[in-house]
Design a protein around this motif. Structure first.
Motif, PDB file in Angstrom:
ATOM      1  N   LEU A 192     -15.399   6.453   0.836  1.00  0.00           N
ATOM      2  CA  LEU A 192     -15.334   7.474  -0.235  1.00  0.00           C
ATOM      3  C   LEU A 192     -15.118   8.767   0.260  1.00  0.00           C
ATOM      4  O   LEU A 192     -14.315   9.709  -0.414  1.00  0.00           O
ATOM      5  N   TYR A 193     -15.818   9.049   1.274  1.00  0.00           N
ATOM      6  CA  TYR A 193     -15.874  10.471   2.009  1.00  0.00           C
ATOM      7  C   TYR A 193     -14.477  10.622   2.405  1.00  0.00           C
ATOM      8  O   TYR A 193     -13.861  11.635   2.436  1.00  0.00           O
ATOM      9  N   LEU A 194     -14.002   9.755   3.168  1.00  0.00           N
ATOM     10  CA  LEU A 194     -12.772   9.714   3.776  1.00  0.00           C
ATOM     11  C   LEU A 194     -11.524  10.042   2.588  1.00  0.00           C
ATOM     12  O   LEU A 194     -10.695  10.294   2.723  1.00  0.00           O
ATOM     13  N   MET A 195     -11.602   9.320   1.591  1.00  0.00           N
ATOM     14  CA  MET A 195     -10.868   9.279   0.400  1.00  0.00           C
ATOM     15  C   MET A 195     -10.814  10.780  -0.124  1.00  0.00           C
ATOM     16  O   MET A 195      -9.742  11.306  -0.398  1.00  0.00           O
ATOM     17  N   VAL A 196     -12.055  11.067  -0.434  1.00  0.00           N
ATOM     18  CA  VAL A 196     -12.140  12.438  -0.905  1.00  0.00           C
ATOM     19  C   VAL A 196     -11.490  13.518   0.088  1.00  0.00           C
ATOM     20  O   VAL A 196     -10.553  14.275  -0.426  1.00  0.00           O
ATOM     21  N   ALA A 202      -7.563   7.074   8.522  1.00  0.00           N
ATOM     22  CA  ALA A 202      -9.125   6.979   9.017  1.00  0.00           C
ATOM     23  C   ALA A 202      -9.959   5.948   8.332  1.00  0.00           C
ATOM     24  O   ALA A 202     -10.838   5.494   8.794  1.00  0.00           O
ATOM     25  N   ALA A 203      -9.364   6.013   7.020  1.00  0.00           N
ATOM     26  CA  ALA A 203     -10.354   4.969   6.107  1.00  0.00           C
ATOM     27  C   ALA A 203      -9.769   3.756   6.237  1.00  0.00           C
ATOM     28  O   ALA A 203     -10.668   2.607   5.938  1.00  0.00           O
ATOM     29  N   LEU A 204      -8.792   3.392   6.902  1.00  0.00           N
ATOM     30  CA  LEU A 204      -8.221   1.903   6.991  1.00  0.00           C
ATOM     31  C   LEU A 204      -9.207   1.002   7.854  1.00  0.00           C
ATOM     32  O   LEU A 204      -9.655  -0.066   7.048  1.00  0.00           O
ATOM     33  N   PHE A 245       1.936  10.479   0.896  1.00  0.00           N
ATOM     34  CA  PHE A 245       2.097   9.447  -0.148  1.00  0.00           C
ATOM     35  C   PHE A 245       2.217   8.171   0.816  1.00  0.00           C
ATOM     36  O   PHE A 245       1.497   6.993   0.279  1.00  0.00           O
ATOM     37  N   ALA A 246       2.814   8.256   1.781  1.00  0.00           N
ATOM     38  CA  ALA A 246       2.850   6.936   2.568  1.00  0.00           C
ATOM     39  C   ALA A 246       1.538   6.693   3.053  1.00  0.00           C
ATOM     40  O   ALA A 246       1.160   5.199   3.090  1.00  0.00           O
ATOM     41  N   ARG A 247       0.722   7.609   3.569  1.00  0.00           N
ATOM     42  CA  ARG A 247      -0.581   7.203   4.047  1.00  0.00           C
ATOM     43  C   ARG A 247      -1.623   6.476   3.021  1.00  0.00           C
ATOM     44  O   ARG A 247      -2.368   5.439   3.202  1.00  0.00           O
ATOM     45  N   LEU A 248      -1.474   7.274   1.790  1.00  0.00           N
ATOM     46  CA  LEU A 248      -2.326   6.656   0.502  1.00  0.00           C
ATOM     47  C   LEU A 248      -1.709   5.229   0.017  1.00  0.00           C
ATOM     48  O   LEU A 248      -2.534   4.451  -0.138  1.00  0.00           O
ATOM     49  N   ALA A 252      -3.770   1.781  -0.118  1.00  0.00           N
ATOM     50  CA  ALA A 252      -3.820   0.964  -1.248  1.00  0.00           C
ATOM     51  C   ALA A 252      -3.456  -0.568  -0.886  1.00  0.00           C
ATOM     52  O   ALA A 252      -4.207  -1.293  -0.973  1.00  0.00           O
ATOM     53  N   LEU A 253      -2.509  -0.781   0.165  1.00  0.00           N
ATOM     54  CA  LEU A 253      -1.900  -2.001   0.529  1.00  0.00           C
ATOM     55  C   LEU A 253      -2.922  -2.777   1.339  1.00  0.00           C
ATOM     56  O   LEU A 253      -3.324  -3.861   1.063  1.00  0.00           O
ATOM     57  N   VAL A 254      -3.523  -1.945   2.366  1.00  0.00           N
ATOM     58  CA  VAL A 254      -4.491  -2.589   3.230  1.00  0.00           C
ATOM     59  C   VAL A 254      -5.887  -3.073   2.644  1.00  0.00           C
ATOM     60  O   VAL A 254      -6.438  -3.750   2.702  1.00  0.00           O
ATOM     61  N   SER A 255      -6.138  -2.114   1.492  1.00  0.00           N
ATOM     62  CA  SER A 255      -7.340  -2.347   0.657  1.00  0.00           C
ATOM     63  C   SER A 255      -7.224  -3.526  -0.270  1.00  0.00           C
ATOM     64  O   SER A 255      -8.303  -4.476  -0.291  1.00  0.00           O
ATOM     65  N   CYS A 256      -5.900  -3.887  -0.689  1.00  0.00           N
ATOM     66  CA  CYS A 256      -5.810  -5.236  -1.205  1.00  0.00           C
ATOM     67  C   CYS A 256      -5.612  -6.289  -0.561  1.00  0.00           C
ATOM     68  O   CYS A 256      -6.283  -7.420  -0.833  1.00  0.00           O
ATOM     69  N   VAL A 257      -5.039  -6.355   0.714  1.00  0.00           N
ATOM     70  CA  VAL A 257      -5.453  -7.207   1.773  1.00  0.00           C
ATOM     71  C   VAL A 257      -6.750  -7.604   2.155  1.00  0.00           C
ATOM     72  O   VAL A 257      -7.107  -8.967   2.210  1.00  0.00           O
TER      73      VAL A 257
END
Length: 411
Positions: A192-196, A202-204, A245-248, A252-257
């Protein structure tokens, strides 16, 4: 003459003066020392609660009466994690005569016991000592990250009080027992910190590890997807370059996987497509129907009419909380996380006594609680309520006391 049971006025003055001096000295400590000090005091309090309750513990499925501290915190799901640490996961899902899956280790994610096994290889310490040490150490890391996250939205004092509330929450004793909660809390706070901070790449790896610690991947992926839509919708006021946009989108894709990683691993290891889902259903005693368990439990507790209304009232209260002033100050990422996780619980969770423990990932609301009022009396009263709640939680749920029909309510 002083009143019965009250200390002399001079002693009160000395105690008050000593407390003020200690507070002034503590206020000069660096932020990390203050955060660690708060968390250490909270864990000592929980230790004393565990020790006091253990003295009254009778014989249980895990051992004789009046166990020591390490034996007492090594029960319930701790025993499942220890089994995974020693034996790994079964190659086949055990099933009863009716074909339904039986309770088995595939319900528990692998990261925590794997880290304990790695620690054993490095130190030679056994599970009984190493697992609580790792859980407690992960808790210290978690509250440091929680403070850093809270500081993105508030000053030092309310952020520190938010850490106080997280550290003293009624289910916070779980952060020092051999469960994966403290590890998951640290990874969730980091994600969440890296998202904010919009450090999406880095969050991957953090998100991947988080999804291998506890089942929070689905709501986290939902939050990231909603944040992507939120940023697209507000791009005129808050421009989003193509690279961002590409990083976010990648996150999103990695989070789903990653959210599907554990069910897929269970499938690959057992050859059973439904290995994980069937294992989860073993604890429910029935098939999953979205949202239905809340209405079933409501009917059981409040009758046919109240049972329909109670979950709806609870959902409405949660919605009102999310649009309240203090929660709105948390920003879109934390609000979307709380909304996504709350909806996830409402859709998938079978409500029971373990539900209290499942509320821990809603920790951003601790900062909102600190922002409700700057009154020291309010904050201290809430803290005392949480500490009293720890006593209730450990006594009622962690301690084993067989029910008339067998078993006991799980923590």
């Amino acid at each position: 003459m002083t009143g019965l049971g009250q200390p002399p006025a001079g002693l009160q003055t000395v105690l008050a003066s000593g407390l003020r001096n200690w507070q002034l000295r503590a206020a000069r400590w660096p932020w990390w020392a203050q955060v660690c000090g708060v968390y250490a005091l909270a864990r000592v309090f929980s230790l004393l609660v565990f020790l006091a309750v253990a003295r009254h513990q009778g014989p249980s499925p895990w051992g004789p009466a009046r166990p020591g501290y390490l034996d007492f915190i090594g029960i319930w799901d701790s025993a499942w994690y220890e089994r995974i640490y020693r034996e790994g996961y079964p190659a086949q899902i055990p099933r009863g005569a009716d074909g339904r899956a039986l309770e088995n280790p595939w319900a528990f994610y692998a990261l925590f016991p794997a880290l304990v096994r790695a620690g054993n290889a490095l130190t030679g310490l056994e599970w009984r000592v190493l697992a609580p040490l790792l859980a407690t150490a992960a808790g210290f890391v978690a509250v440091l990250l929680v403070y850093k996250l809270f500081r993105q939205f508030a000053g030092h004092a309310p952020s520190l009080w938010g850490v106080v509330f997280v550290s003293a929450f009624p289910v916070s004793p779980i952060l020092q027992v051999p469960y994966a909660e403290s590890l998951n809390l640290a990874l969730l706070a980091a994600g969440l910190y890296l998202m904010v901070r919009r450090r999406y790449l880095a969050a991957l790896p953090v998100v991947v590890l988080m999804c291998l610690s506890r089942p929070v991947g689905v709501p986290f992926a939902a939050m990231v997807g909603l944040q992507l839509l939120w940023r697209i919708r507000r791009r005129e006021r808050d421009p989003m370059p193509a690279a961002e946009f590409a990083r976010l989108a990648a996150l999103a894709l990695v989070s789903c996987v990653a959210a599907l990683a554990w069910p897929v691993l269970a499938w690959a290891a057992t050859g059973d497509l439904r290995a994980y889902t069937d294992t989860e259903m073993a604890w429910r005693g029935g098939n999953l129907v979205l949202f239905k368990p809340w209405f079933d439990m409501g009917t059981r507790l409040f009758g046919p009419v109240g049972g329909i209304l109670a979950p709806l009232v609870l959902a409405a209260a949660a919605a009102l909380c999310l649009v309240s002033g203090p929660v709105r100050r948390l920003g879109p990422v934390l609000r979307l996380w709380c909304a996504s996780y709350g909806l996830y619980l409402f859709a998938f969770l079978h409500p029971q006594t373990s539900t209290f423990r499942m509320l821990l990932p809603l920790f951003p609301l601790a900062l909102a609680a600190a922002l409700v009022s700057r009154s020291r009396a309010y904050r201290v009263c809430l803290l005392l309520m949480f500490l009293a709640g720890q006593i209730v939680w450990v006594t009622w749920l962690w301690s084993w006391a067989q029910l008339p029909g067998g078993g006991d309510y799980p923590p």
